[in-house]
Design an enzyme around this catalytic site. Structure first.
Site, PDB file in Angstrom:
ATOM      1  N   ARG A 243     -23.673 -37.225 -30.474  1.00  0.00           N
ATOM      2  CA  ARG A 243     -23.237 -37.500 -31.907  1.00  0.00           C
ATOM      3  C   ARG A 243     -24.419 -37.443 -32.702  1.00  0.00           C
ATOM      4  O   ARG A 243     -25.825 -36.711 -31.557  1.00  0.00           O
ATOM      5  CB  ARG A 243     -23.637 -38.795 -31.394  1.00  0.00           C
ATOM      6  CG  ARG A 243     -22.797 -39.391 -31.459  1.00  0.00           C
ATOM      7  CD  ARG A 243     -21.395 -38.891 -32.125  1.00  0.00           C
ATOM      8  NE  ARG A 243     -20.068 -40.004 -31.945  1.00  0.00           N
ATOM      9  CZ  ARG A 243     -18.433 -39.643 -31.635  1.00  0.00           C
ATOM     10  NH1 ARG A 243     -18.809 -38.362 -30.832  1.00  0.00           N
ATOM     11  NH2 ARG A 243     -17.930 -40.110 -31.151  1.00  0.00           N
ATOM     12  N   GLU A 272     -21.052 -34.924 -40.680  1.00  0.00           N
ATOM     13  CA  GLU A 272     -19.359 -33.995 -40.638  1.00  0.00           C
ATOM     14  C   GLU A 272     -18.726 -34.525 -41.582  1.00  0.00           C
ATOM     15  O   GLU A 272     -18.278 -35.276 -42.220  1.00  0.00           O
ATOM     16  CB  GLU A 272     -18.850 -34.233 -39.108  1.00  0.00           C
ATOM     17  CG  GLU A 272     -20.061 -33.821 -38.014  1.00  0.00           C
ATOM     18  CD  GLU A 272     -19.697 -34.539 -36.633  1.00  0.00           C
ATOM     19  OE1 GLU A 272     -20.631 -34.258 -35.460  1.00  0.00           O
ATOM     20  OE2 GLU A 272     -18.448 -35.296 -36.438  1.00  0.00           O
ATOM     21  N   HIS A 290     -16.985 -29.878 -33.768  1.00  0.00           N
ATOM     22  CA  HIS A 290     -16.834 -31.776 -33.353  1.00  0.00           C
ATOM     23  C   HIS A 290     -15.348 -31.294 -32.489  1.00  0.00           C
ATOM     24  O   HIS A 290     -14.421 -32.082 -33.061  1.00  0.00           O
ATOM     25  CB  HIS A 290     -16.845 -32.449 -34.439  1.00  0.00           C
ATOM     26  CG  HIS A 290     -16.754 -33.910 -33.682  1.00  0.00           C
ATOM     27  ND1 HIS A 290     -17.527 -34.811 -33.843  1.00  0.00           N
ATOM     28  CD2 HIS A 290     -16.666 -34.230 -32.154  1.00  0.00           C
ATOM     29  CE1 HIS A 290     -17.373 -36.068 -33.714  1.00  0.00           C
ATOM     30  NE2 HIS A 290     -17.204 -35.433 -32.191  1.00  0.00           N
TER      31      HIS A 290
HETATM   32  C1  8YV Z   1     -12.787 -37.949 -31.373  1.00  0.00           C
HETATM   33  C2  8YV Z   1     -15.146 -37.533 -30.067  1.00  0.00           C
HETATM   34  O1  8YV Z   1     -11.726 -36.452 -31.130  1.00  0.00           O
HETATM   35  O2  8YV Z   1     -14.010 -39.349 -28.465  1.00  0.00           O
HETATM   36  C3  8YV Z   1     -14.707 -38.659 -29.329  1.00  0.00           C
HETATM   37  O3  8YV Z   1     -15.795 -40.406 -29.442  1.00  0.00           O
HETATM   38  O4  8YV Z   1     -16.364 -37.916 -30.583  1.00  0.00           O
HETATM   39  C4  8YV Z   1     -14.146 -37.091 -30.478  1.00  0.00           C
HETATM   40  O5  8YV Z   1     -13.299 -36.336 -29.236  1.00  0.00           O
HETATM   41  C5  8YV Z   1     -13.405 -37.651 -32.755  1.00  0.00           C
HETATM   42  O6  8YV Z   1     -14.222 -39.065 -32.295  1.00  0.00           O
HETATM   43  C6  8YV Z   1     -12.765 -37.449 -33.738  1.00  0.00           C
HETATM   44  O7  8YV Z   1     -11.893 -38.996 -33.517  1.00  0.00           O
END
Ligand code: 8YV
Length: 323
Positions: A243, A272, A290
């Site tokens: 993150r 983002e 991402h």
């Molecule tokens: C997602 C992610 O694609 O699963 C997670 O925590 O960061 C990614 O796999 C993102 O959150 C968008 O939904």
């Protein structure tokens, strides 16, 4: 559906999903499938209006404590299609008696694969080489020019040795790398698989040729500060598929400009998609939007897992992946 349009036990898919996931949601639940990523207000509004029991969500459905204080009485589960759920106030929603689930495991390999892609491209100057070729190359480079850093045999520090961190370690061992890790608690030997444990991150940082983050955002706050980057050996490489909230981006940009960091590979950012454009100006950063879990196989599996959690809760069983 009752005459008044209410769908007892109904399901709303409040984020755009793959066709395979949409089809399964229709087949299993006769679900309402959105054609755009909804906000929390829009999604919860439809849940209230139609008396739905479940909502399948994503990063844009930012359910806050204020929403949790007035959740529709029909709602029984918020099923995230992500492993991270720092985009919503999960504790407040759970405190309101609504189940919150996520999608661990199914995205572990793809996230570790992309993290390693970032690591390789950062060390081996993937962005710069690609740019040279797309600009036509035409100018030969000499023996000492445009050199990258070897990856094989180097020391990788992993922060957060959960499923994805361990998958990253496995890939690093394939490259003959020494693996160090910092984690809330030491892993059993079979899971450590020879990795060296550091209870104190500050003790691990000076030993890392490459550092990769694999912990949830939120409670850890801003882990990678100017002080943390300064504790890395000069010329280290930094990778982040966890993150952006874990990183002081001013400090990161300064470390990349000063040479404290040789390079970085980044898939996540504090903002983002309107990420800090200063990153785009730096030659020694390999950037992705991402997409660590963005494969057909994994996005389908994430959607199916969210639907499995909905099915469990709506049939009175415990959730499969409660947060
Ligand atoms: C997602 C992610 O694609 O699963 C997670 O925590 O960061 C990614 O796999 C993102 O959150 C968008 O939904």
């Amino acid at each position: 559906m009752r005459g008044d349009g209410v769908i007892p036990g109904g399901v709303l898919v409040a984020r755009r999903v793959t066709e395979a996931v949409a089809e399964r949601a229709r087949q299993r639940f006769g679900a309402i499938i959105t054609d755009h990523d909804m906000t929390a207000d829009e999604a919860l509004g439809i849940v209230a209006e139609k008396g739905l029991a479940a909502v399948v969500t994503g990063g844009k459905v930012r359910i806050t404590a204020a929403h949790a204080a007035k959740l529709p009485p029909s709602l029984r589960i918020v099923a995230n299609t992500s492993v991270g759920h720092d985009h919503m106030d999960s504790e407040a929603v759970k405190a309101a008696g609504v189940v919150v689930t996520n999608t661990p495991d199914v995205l572990t390999d793809c996230t570790a694969d992309l993290a390693f892609m970032l690591l390789l491209n950062a060390c081996r100057r993937g962005h710069e080489y690609e740019a040279i070729m797309r600009a036509g190359w035409r100018k030969g480079y000499g023996f000492p020019d445009n050199l990258g850093l070897q990856v094989s045999g180097k020391t990788l520090g992993i922060v957060g040795m959960g499923r994805i961190g361990q998958a990253m370690a496995q890939r690093a061992r394939g490259f003959g790398m020494t693996v160090l890790y910092h984690n809330r608690r030491r892993l059993p030997a079979e899971q450590e698989a020879g990795a060296e444990y550091f209870a104190d991150l500050n003790e691990m940082l000076p030993r890392c040729d490459i550092l990769s983050l694999h912990l949830p955002g939120g409670e850890a706050g801003t882990l990678m500060t100017a002080e943390a980057f300064a504790r890395l050996p000069r010329g280290a490489v930094f990778v982040n598929t966890a993150r952006g909230s874990l990183v002081d981006e001013d400090a990161l940009i300064e470390a990349l400009k000063s040479g404290q960091l040789f390079a970085a590979g980044l898939d996540v950012f504090r903002r983002e998609p309107d990420f800090d454009l200063r990153f785009a100006e730096l030659p020694n950063v390999f950037l992705t939007p991402h997409v660590a879990s963005a494969t057909v196989e994994t996005r389908n599996a994430m959607g199916f897992k969210a639907l499995d959690n909905v099915a469990a809760v709506l049939s009175g069983k415990p959730p499969i992946d409660p947060v």
